[in-house]
Design an enzyme around this catalytic site. Structure first.
Site, PDB file in Angstrom:
ATOM      1  N   ASP A  68      49.976  29.408   8.191  1.00 18.10           N
ATOM      2  CA  ASP A  68      50.344  30.767   7.825  1.00 18.10           C
ATOM      3  C   ASP A  68      50.296  30.852   6.304  1.00 18.10           C
ATOM      4  OD1 ASP A  68      50.949  33.368   8.653  1.00 18.10           O
ATOM      5  OD2 ASP A  68      53.072  33.104   8.234  1.00 18.10           O
ATOM      6  N   GLY A 150      41.044  39.784   1.671  1.00 24.27           N
ATOM      7  CA  GLY A 150      42.471  39.978   1.413  1.00 24.27           C
ATOM      8  C   GLY A 150      42.744  40.405  -0.020  1.00 24.27           C
ATOM      9  N   ASP A 152      42.215  38.879  -2.733  1.00 22.85           N
ATOM     10  CA  ASP A 152      41.386  38.188  -3.733  1.00 22.85           C
ATOM     11  C   ASP A 152      41.057  39.039  -4.967  1.00 22.85           C
ATOM     12  OD1 ASP A 152      41.370  35.803  -2.417  1.00 22.85           O
ATOM     13  OD2 ASP A 152      39.353  36.006  -1.590  1.00 22.85           O
ATOM     14  N   ARG A 178      44.782  27.237   0.636  1.00 21.65           N
ATOM     15  CA  ARG A 178      44.401  26.753   1.957  1.00 21.65           C
ATOM     16  C   ARG A 178      43.743  25.374   1.846  1.00 21.65           C
ATOM     17  NH1 ARG A 178      44.096  31.059   4.502  1.00 21.65           N
ATOM     18  NH2 ARG A 178      42.703  31.908   2.936  1.00 21.65           N
TER      19      ARG A 178
HETATM   20  P1  IMP Z   1      46.767  34.282   7.297  1.00 22.81           P
HETATM   21  O1  IMP Z   1      48.109  33.644   7.558  1.00 22.81           O
HETATM   22  O2  IMP Z   1      45.712  33.278   6.920  1.00 22.81           O
HETATM   23  O3  IMP Z   1      46.358  35.196   8.410  1.00 22.81           O
HETATM   24  O4  IMP Z   1      46.954  35.220   5.989  1.00 22.81           O
HETATM   25  C1  IMP Z   1      47.833  36.338   6.001  1.00 22.81           C
HETATM   26  C2  IMP Z   1      47.371  37.361   4.990  1.00 22.81           C
HETATM   27  O5  IMP Z   1      47.473  36.830   3.666  1.00 22.81           O
HETATM   28  C3  IMP Z   1      45.919  37.801   5.136  1.00 22.81           C
HETATM   29  O6  IMP Z   1      45.811  38.883   6.020  1.00 22.81           O
HETATM   30  C4  IMP Z   1      45.549  38.204   3.712  1.00 22.81           C
HETATM   31  O7  IMP Z   1      45.950  39.519   3.435  1.00 22.81           O
HETATM   32  C5  IMP Z   1      46.391  37.266   2.871  1.00 22.81           C
HETATM   33  N1  IMP Z   1      45.592  36.083   2.481  1.00 22.81           N
HETATM   34  C6  IMP Z   1      45.617  34.857   3.044  1.00 22.81           C
HETATM   35  N2  IMP Z   1      44.770  34.023   2.425  1.00 22.81           N
HETATM   36  C7  IMP Z   1      44.197  34.739   1.449  1.00 22.81           C
HETATM   37  C8  IMP Z   1      43.214  34.415   0.451  1.00 22.81           C
HETATM   38  O8  IMP Z   1      42.681  33.306   0.346  1.00 22.81           O
HETATM   39  N3  IMP Z   1      42.875  35.420  -0.383  1.00 22.81           N
HETATM   40  C9  IMP Z   1      43.417  36.666  -0.309  1.00 22.81           C
HETATM   41  N4  IMP Z   1      44.314  37.018   0.591  1.00 22.81           N
HETATM   42  C10 IMP Z   1      44.714  36.059   1.475  1.00 22.81           C
END
Ligand code: IMP
Length: 193
Positions: A68, A150, A152, A178
């Site tokens: 997450d 997202g 970015d 990540r």
């Molecule tokens: P998830 O847990 O990977 O689904 O991330 C949750 C939310 O965080 C996503 O819907 C994005 O809005 C934001 N997010 C996660 N990783 C990134 C990234 O590497 N760049 C930009 N936004 C991110």
């Protein structure tokens, strides 16, 4: 050795499989027959990633991990954090999310922020381990760049002049939250399995 990655995103599975030795085979949710949407209604990234991995472990009896991620802005007490995807509402509109974030930061001098990923791994005995990846940086005044996804376009990692959305994908992937969490997981799995 088979491990399930509790995600519905096949790209994420492929990406991590490529970092693992051949004898560790990653299974997607589909591979194990889990077609239901996994709940993630906890108040922290740790809680959400644990909730997803725990659901799969208890219902499908395979070692597994889940991740997450959230964007944490210091002047907003860590918001949007765990609700990053739904900051401006359930429609998960990233344009609206970024607009809301920028409006909340208007007039604030402190624009420090970080992306944080938490991965929870549960082994065959039910033992849990968590791995964290953080990239520090700052929020811009306006969105810049067309790469990535997202938030970015409004995040500049510390030590750089460009937003994540202005960087080439492989450049971002080398330093991202990540990537850091994933490398820790891969190191652990490679050592212990
Ligand atoms: P998830 O847990 O990977 O689904 O991330 C949750 C939310 O965080 C996503 O819907 C994005 O809005 C934001 N997010 C996660 N990783 C990134 C990234 O590497 N760049 C930009 N936004 C991110």
């Amino acid at each position: 050795m088979q491990i399930c990655f509790a995600t519905s995103n096949p790209n994420k599975v492929r990406e991590i499989q490529a970092m693992l030795p051949d004898y560790i085979r990653l299974l997607s949710l589909k591979d194990i027959g889990c077609l239901e949407e996994l709940a993630e209604d906890q108040s922290t990234l740790e809680g959400n990633s644990h909730q997803k991995a725990n659901y799969v472990f208890h219902n499908y009896h395979v070692p597994c991990f889940a991740d997450d991620t959230g964007l944490e802005v210091f002047a907003l007490d860590g918001a949007p954090g765990v609700i990053s995807a739904r900051y401006a509402g359930e429609q998960r509109d990233i344009g609206a999310n970024m607009e809301l974030l920028l409006s909340k930061l208007q007039g604030k001098e402190d624009r420090k922020a970080q992306f944080r990923t938490v991965i929870t791994f549960i082994n065959e005995d039910g033992k849990t381990r968590q791995f964290e990846g953080v990239v520090k940086g700052a929020i811009t005044n306006n969105p810049q760049g067309g790469q990535g996804f997202g938030y970015d376009p409004i995040f500049i990692p510390k030590g750089y002049q460009q937003t994540f959305a202005q960087m080439a994908a492989d450049e971002k992937n080398k330093i991202s939250h990540r990537a850091i969490a994933t490398q820790k997981l891969v190191k652990y799995l490679t050592k212990h399995f």
